[in-house]
Write an enzyme that holds these catalytic residues in place. Structure first.
Site, mmCIF file in Angstrom:
data_model
loop_
_atom_site.group_PDB
_atom_site.id
_atom_site.type_symbol
_atom_site.label_atom_id
_atom_site.label_comp_id
_atom_site.label_asym_id
_atom_site.label_seq_id
_atom_site.Cartn_x
_atom_site.Cartn_y
_atom_site.Cartn_z
ATOM 1 N N TYR A 77 -2.164 11.978 -6.427
ATOM 2 C CA TYR A 77 -2.220 11.178 -7.210
ATOM 3 C C TYR A 77 -1.884 11.621 -8.726
ATOM 4 C CZ TYR A 77 -3.823 8.026 -3.377
ATOM 5 O OH TYR A 77 -3.373 7.738 -2.917
ATOM 6 N N GLY B 154 0.747 -1.283 -0.049
ATOM 7 C CA GLY B 154 -0.368 0.225 -0.139
ATOM 8 C C GLY B 154 1.188 1.398 -0.078
ATOM 9 N N TRP C 16 2.270 1.829 -3.269
ATOM 10 C CA TRP C 16 1.279 1.944 -4.198
ATOM 11 C C TRP C 16 0.974 3.805 -4.264
ATOM 12 C CZ3 TRP C 16 -4.019 4.153 -3.580
ATOM 13 C CH2 TRP C 16 -4.560 3.930 -4.593
ATOM 14 N N HIS C 17 0.798 4.059 -3.395
ATOM 15 C CA HIS C 17 1.310 5.722 -2.973
ATOM 16 C C HIS C 17 1.524 6.442 -3.870
ATOM 17 C CE1 HIS C 17 -2.417 4.860 -0.359
ATOM 18 N NE2 HIS C 17 -2.319 6.281 0.015
ATOM 19 N N GLY C 18 3.402 5.869 -3.783
ATOM 20 C CA GLY C 18 4.447 6.618 -4.635
ATOM 21 C C GLY C 18 6.040 5.733 -4.507
#
Length: 167
Positions: free
Chosen positions: A164, A14, A17-19
């Site tokens: 995002y 996770g 996934w955010h960066g």
């Protein structure tokens, strides 16, 4: 053990996934660790059924407050861009308000949060989430005007890129 590893890996993914930044990985590892620790504590020390009601309430309130603070710290990890920034902000948390204006700002923020806390208290005491909606019109109007004023006073009106958009 597999559950703990799965919790940690899920949150690490996770974070990725955010960066594509190590601070996001740290954020994922931090929250995965919190989840694993929570699960271990819950399994090792389940709630006692014979505990006095006041002790159960106190324990619940302390655990909620502690988890809230730990979660807020996790969001600091999420928003920082470098580990040196994380170290600087973490140090500032534990050093306390060194500049004289910090207490004034804290008092101002507390003043503007007070109406929200009062409404939350009434909702909790009356066990009625519709408390504000069913209040007299003058109470609703005053409350919502106060919130609008607070938004204008504290709102962030500068354009910040949506996180995002970097993908």
């Amino acid at each position: 053990a597999r559950t703990y590893v799965n919790l940690l890996l899920t949150m690490l993914l996770g974070g990725l996934w955010h960066g594509a930044n190590w601070t996001f990985v740290a954020w994922g590892a931090y929250h995965g660790s919190l989840l694993a620790i929570h699960r271990a504590i819950r399994e090792r020390w389940p709630a006692r059924k014979d505990a006095p009601a006041w002790r159960a309430r106190l324990g619940w309130n302390v655990s909620v407050a502690l988890m809230f603070c730990l979660t807020l710290y996790g969001w600091l990890l999420f928003r920082c861009h470098t580990f040196s920034q994380i170290a600087e902000m973490t140090g500032a948390i534990f050093r306390g308000p060194l500049d004289p204006g910090a207490l004034t700002r804290l008092g101002t923020i507390a003043f503007y949060c007070l109406p929200l806390m009062i409404v939350q208290g009434f909702q909790y005491a009356k066990r009625d989430l519709e408390f504000m909606r069913t209040s007299p019109v003058w109470v609703q109007t005053s409350f919502y005007l106060f919130l609008l004023y607070s938004i204008f006073l504290f709102g962030a009106f500068r354009g910040a890129a949506f996180i995002y958009f970097q993908f």
